[in-house]
Design a protein around this motif. Structure first.
Motif: not given
Length: 118
Positions: A77-79, A90-91, A99-106
């Motif tokens: 897996p790749v995030i 990205v896709f 895919f996680i957009p920044k800023p992200f929730d920890i």
């Protein structure tokens, strides 16, 4: 212990993620640039790759494409994380597992990583 390879050029984000993920029980190997990542011991494979998109000497999307096109790592897996790219960009270039957009929730990041690895 699950191993994560993290490629993030921002030292503050990289250190924070490394501490957080280690606290959550992951073994983290972090890299600040594509060149560092490419110089790793390639005989060691992680359970998950976590890549920032914009890196000083390349792109996490390029790294994702390389990982997904390599028979040894194609099923790992790749995030992808990014403050600038969006999911469609990205896709189009690579098919990450998330895919996680920044800023992200920890907490959300940890939840997504745990879900992918379970």
């Amino acid at each position: 212990m699950r191993k994560i390879f993290l490629v993030e050029d921002d030292p503050g984000i990289r250190d924070t993620l490394e501490i957080l993920l280690t606290t959550e029980g992951f073994l983290v190997q972090s890299f600040g640039a594509v060149a560092e990542f490419n110089n790793r011991d390639k005989s060691i494979l992680p359970d998950l790759f976590l890549f920032d998109v914009m890196l000083p000497d390349g792109s996490g999307i390029e790294l994702c494409r390389e990982i997904k096109n390599d028979k040894k790592s194609e099923n790992l897996p790749v995030i992808i994380m990014s403050a600038h790219a969006d999911l469609e960009d990205v896709f189009y270039e690579c098919i990450p597992n998330d895919f996680i957009p920044k800023p992200f929730d920890i907490d959300d990041l940890i939840l997504r990583i745990s879900k992918i690895l379970s």
